[in-house]
Structure formats: C-alpha cells, structure tokens
Design a protein around this motif. Structure first.
Motif, PDB file in Angstrom:
ATOM      1  N   SER A  35       0.843  -1.202   0.000  1.00  0.00           N
ATOM      2  CA  SER A  35       0.000   0.000   0.000  1.00  0.00           C
ATOM      3  C   SER A  35       0.879   1.253   0.000  1.00  0.00           C
ATOM      4  N   VAL A  36       1.991   1.225   0.746  1.00  0.00           N
ATOM      5  CA  VAL A  36       2.877   2.393   0.770  1.00  0.00           C
ATOM      6  C   VAL A  36       3.572   2.547  -0.593  1.00  0.00           C
ATOM      7  N   ALA A  37       3.779   1.413  -1.285  1.00  0.00           N
ATOM      8  CA  ALA A  37       4.435   1.465  -2.603  1.00  0.00           C
ATOM      9  C   ALA A  37       3.483   1.901  -3.717  1.00  0.00           C
ATOM     10  N   GLY A  38       2.210   2.120  -3.395  1.00  0.00           N
ATOM     11  CA  GLY A  38       1.315   2.678  -4.405  1.00  0.00           C
ATOM     12  C   GLY A  38       0.090   1.863  -4.745  1.00  0.00           C
ATOM     13  N   ALA A  39      -0.103   0.715  -4.099  1.00  0.00           N
ATOM     14  CA  ALA A  39      -1.307  -0.075  -4.386  1.00  0.00           C
ATOM     15  C   ALA A  39      -2.522   0.620  -3.763  1.00  0.00           C
ATOM     16  N   THR A  63      -2.737   1.596   4.334  1.00  0.00           N
ATOM     17  CA  THR A  63      -4.198   1.489   4.232  1.00  0.00           C
ATOM     18  C   THR A  63      -4.608   0.035   3.965  1.00  0.00           C
ATOM     19  N   ALA A  64      -3.679  -0.899   4.075  1.00  0.00           N
ATOM     20  CA  ALA A  64      -3.979  -2.307   3.765  1.00  0.00           C
ATOM     21  C   ALA A  64      -4.978  -2.880   4.765  1.00  0.00           C
ATOM     22  N   VAL A  65      -5.684  -3.908   4.305  1.00  0.00           N
ATOM     23  CA  VAL A  65      -6.578  -4.646   5.210  1.00  0.00           C
ATOM     24  C   VAL A  65      -6.122  -6.105   5.270  1.00  0.00           C
ATOM     25  N   LEU A  66      -6.266  -6.701   6.460  1.00  0.00           N
ATOM     26  CA  LEU A  66      -5.896  -8.105   6.633  1.00  0.00           C
ATOM     27  C   LEU A  66      -7.149  -8.930   6.889  1.00  0.00           C
TER      28      LEU A  66
END
Ligand SMILES: C[S@@+](CC[C@H](N)C(=O)[O-])C[C@H]1O[C@@H](n2cnc3c(N)ncnc32)[C@H](O)[C@@H]1O
Length: 403
Positions: A35-39, A63-66
């Motif tokens: 997410s930090v890399a742009g996803a 902002t990722a979700v697990l």
C-alpha cells in the motif's frame, strides 16, 4: 517497499485500479509495504487470525486490510488483482509433492489476476528432493516447473539466490506482453550492472562494494535464466561459451545453485592463461555444440569494448545470448529507471534477483560463491572483496576442484 515500488513500475502493473493481494501474509508487513508502494487497495490473508490492533500501530501509514483465509479453501475474486504474492510460503516448502490441492490454488490465482497482472511465488528449496532437518522437502526444480505448467500459469521469470527460489507468473494470454517486457527490463538491468563493473575496472579503480554486488546479482540472474530454459527445452547439457571472465562467474554460480545441471563442454578463449576451462576456438565451439545441448553465449569482452569505445564483438549462433551488440551502447541515457536504466545522477541499483534476499547480499558473499569458499554465513569468510577482484578480473582460475 522500494523493491515493490520498482516492481509495480517496471512491469507496469495496474495497481492504481486493481487490488494487490498477499496470500500467507503473516503479520502483514508486505501488505503494508504494497500500500505504501502505491497499491490503491492492498489485502493480506493468512490462515492465522490477524492482529488488527498490532497491524495498525506497526504500520500507521498503511491502508492495507488483513483477513483470515485458508489459501486452499478460499476462492479469490476473478479478474480483480494486479499483483498476487505468495511469499516464503511454508505449505510449499513442506509439501512432499505439489498435488491437486496446490494445482487448484494456482488456477485460483490465475483466474484472479486481471489483464496485465503478475503473480509472485517464492519458497525455500535447494532442489535436492531430500527432506532436510527443518522439515523442508526441497522440491526439485523440474517438479516445480511441471506444477506451474499444470496450473496454466506462464513463467515470466525465475529468480534464485541462496535458499530462496521465486517465480514471476502471469496469465497465458498475457505471456507475449510480459515476455517482451522481460527482455527489456532484464537486459537493461544486466547491461548496466555489468557495464558499471567493467567501467570501474577499465579506469583502474577497485569497484565499490555496490558494483561487485551488482555484478554478482547479474551473474546469478543469468544462471537462473539458463536453468529455467534448460528445464523447459529438455536438453541434456548446458554449454557456455564466451571471451571474458564473466563466463567463468556464471559457470561457477551454476555449479553452486544448480548442481544437478550438467554444464558440459564449457569452452572459452583466453590469452594462453592456465585455465580450468576447456579452451577452444570459435570454430571448434560450433562443432562442440550438438543437438541436445543448450548453447549459451556470454561475453564480458563486449562490455569492455563498450567501456573502451571499441567495436562490439560478434557472437556465434546459439540458443541464448547474454550480450547483444544492438542494445547496450545505443541505450538512451535518460530512460526511466523503471526499465533498469538509470536517469542521470541516479545511483544504479540492480533490482533483479530473487527480490527476497538480494538487498542483503554483501560483496564478500559474491566472492565466496565465485571462488568456491561457500560456507556457513555465521562464520567469517576468508576472501577479501578487493583481493578477489584483483585475482579474478583478467585471469582464469586454474586448478579448481569444485565445492
Ligand atoms: C514463513 S511465513 C511467511 C510470511 C510472509 N509471507 C513473509 O514472507 O514474511 C508462511 C506463512 O504462510 C501461512 N500459511 C501457511 N499455510 C497457509 C494456508 N493454507 N493458507 C493461508 N496461509 C497459510 C502461515 O500462516 C505463515 O504466516
């Protein structure tokens, strides 16, 4: 994170419009990095229940979700993902064989990729087929390639360094697209890694550790490509031919990383230096290469010629060539770094090996691989990087007896 960002850019993955997925994400570090890399939408799943509080406090910028999911039972949404990673997966490295359950997982991944999406699979194996004390089954490379064929995924690239083996995979309908990108990215990366190394030597300087590291990764990358091609073409032997010490480097790495592959009829032309290698002329090399041999042409002299501004060397007919005169010298200098070419003023970094461990490879290990001093990394290695360079740039080693 920088490696993922480079990967997303270089392979032009549509991570802004489609989700990324890390299967077997553990505590979520890679989902966070994506997410930090742009996803735009990054998801991590694992068979173990994620600790959301710890994830949020450890990676506040993500902002990722697990989510919790058994990769063998869960069906991921079709046509949705720009990048799917199954990294350092324990189920794969412990499996006695990659049976139907694994094949169905691979097909699931294939269906879930969107157009122009890539999958990344990595796990530990030394290819021996023998179970080690830690329970790893060390699946042979032929079994893994056979497995990937059964899933219907197309192998874009194989990467191996140390114990980790990784594959970039795509949908079969995207094969031509990614094979084209592969050639550009890989060739550009190697070209710059090798030219950087040769130029430092031509100027009389001892290469910086970064340059030696890049040389080593470029040679390891060539060895992986040769091994993959050898398996896919089902040839009996690999035969290397070249006019520079690079040919020896690659041969040496092949014997360490792929000991089951016979690298026979190894030939090289030297200036009467004593050599462990079989020395022949161009003409003899052409005769040695038979039908059942994968013939490889590898030429450091090309990069020396380029560095000196001299004419490029010619190559005999072969199956695989790692030096082509039509690419290197004419590369535009301002090309974006995403294609392996540095923009002006930018430090060149060779991104291209396993993507798992390469950032940690110190130059000293390169020396260890190439000289046969491979040993437990807990122990100090005797080889000094500068001394290694001095001994190995121009002189072919003699009396080598193997690991
Ligand atoms: C060695 S860890 C690697 C974690 C992470 N991918 C990394 O590279 O650091 C292997 C992970 O695979 C997960 N795993 C094993 N079997 C799984 C399954 N059937 N479904 C989902 N995850 C699984 C484990 O729970 C563990 O978190």
């Amino acid at each position: 994170m920088p490696w993922l960002k480079w990967l997303f850019d270089a392979w032009r993955l549509p991570v802004g419009s489609h989700a990324t997925l890390d299967i077997g994400c553990s505590y979520g570090w890679m989902a966070a990095a994506m997410s930090v890399a742009g996803a735009a939408t990054s998801i991590g799943t694992d068979i173990r229940r994620p600790n959301h509080d710890a994830f949020r406090s450890t990676f506040p910028a993500s902002t990722a979700v697990l989510a919790m999911a058994d990769m063998f039972k869960w069906c991921y949404a079709p046509d949705r993902f720009a990048f799917i990673s199954i990294r350092n997966n324990s189920a794969f490295c412990m499996a006695p064989q990659l049976d139907e359950k694994f094949v169905e997982l691979g097909r699931n991944v294939r269906r879930s990729l969107t157009q122009g999406g890539l999958a990344y699979l990595s796990f530990l194996t030394n290819f021996s087929g023998m179970r080690s004390d830690d329970g790893f089954t060390n699946l042979p490379l032929a079994d893994i390639i056979d497995y990937l064929h059964r899933t219907g995924l197309h192998i874009v690239k194989m990467m191996k360094l140390g114990g980790a083996t990784a594959f970039l995979l795509c949908r079969p309908e995207d094969a031509a697209h990614f094979d084209g990108l592969q050639r550009t990215i890989t060739h550009g990366q190697r070209f710059h890694a090798l030219r950087e190394y040769v130029e430092a030597r031509v100027d009389g300087a001892v290469p910086a550790p970064r340059i030696l590291r890049n040389l080593f990764l470029a040679a390891a990358d060539m060895a992986s490509e040769i091994a993959l091609r050898w398996h896919i073409c089902e040839r009996a032997t690999v035969c290397l031919f070249g006019r520079g010490i690079l040919t020896y480097y690659v041969w040496r790495i092949m014997t360490v990383l792929y000991p089951h592959i016979p690298v026979g009829g190894f030939v090289v032309e030297t200036n009467d230096e004593p050599s462990v290698l079989h020395v022949v002329t161009d003409e003899e090399a052409g005769r040695i290469w038979g039908d059942n041999v994968l013939s490889i042409y590898l030429d450091t002299k090309h990069w020396v010629d380029v560095a000196l501004g001299a004419a490029t060397s010619s190559a005999p007919p072969c199956d695989l060539m790692f030096t082509s005169g039509d690419f290197g010298p004419t590369l535009p200098s301002g090309e974006p770094s995403m294609h392996g070419v540095p923009t002006s003023g930018e430090t060149f970094t060779f991104h291209y090996c396993s993507g798992d461990h390469d950032v940690e490879v110190p130059p000293i290990i390169a020396g260890a691989y190439l000289t046969g001093l491979l040993r437990n990394l807990q122990e100090p290695c005797h080889e000094d990087a500068a001394a290694f360079e001095e001994r190995f740039f121009t002189t072919f080693p003699s009396g080598f007896e193997g690991v």
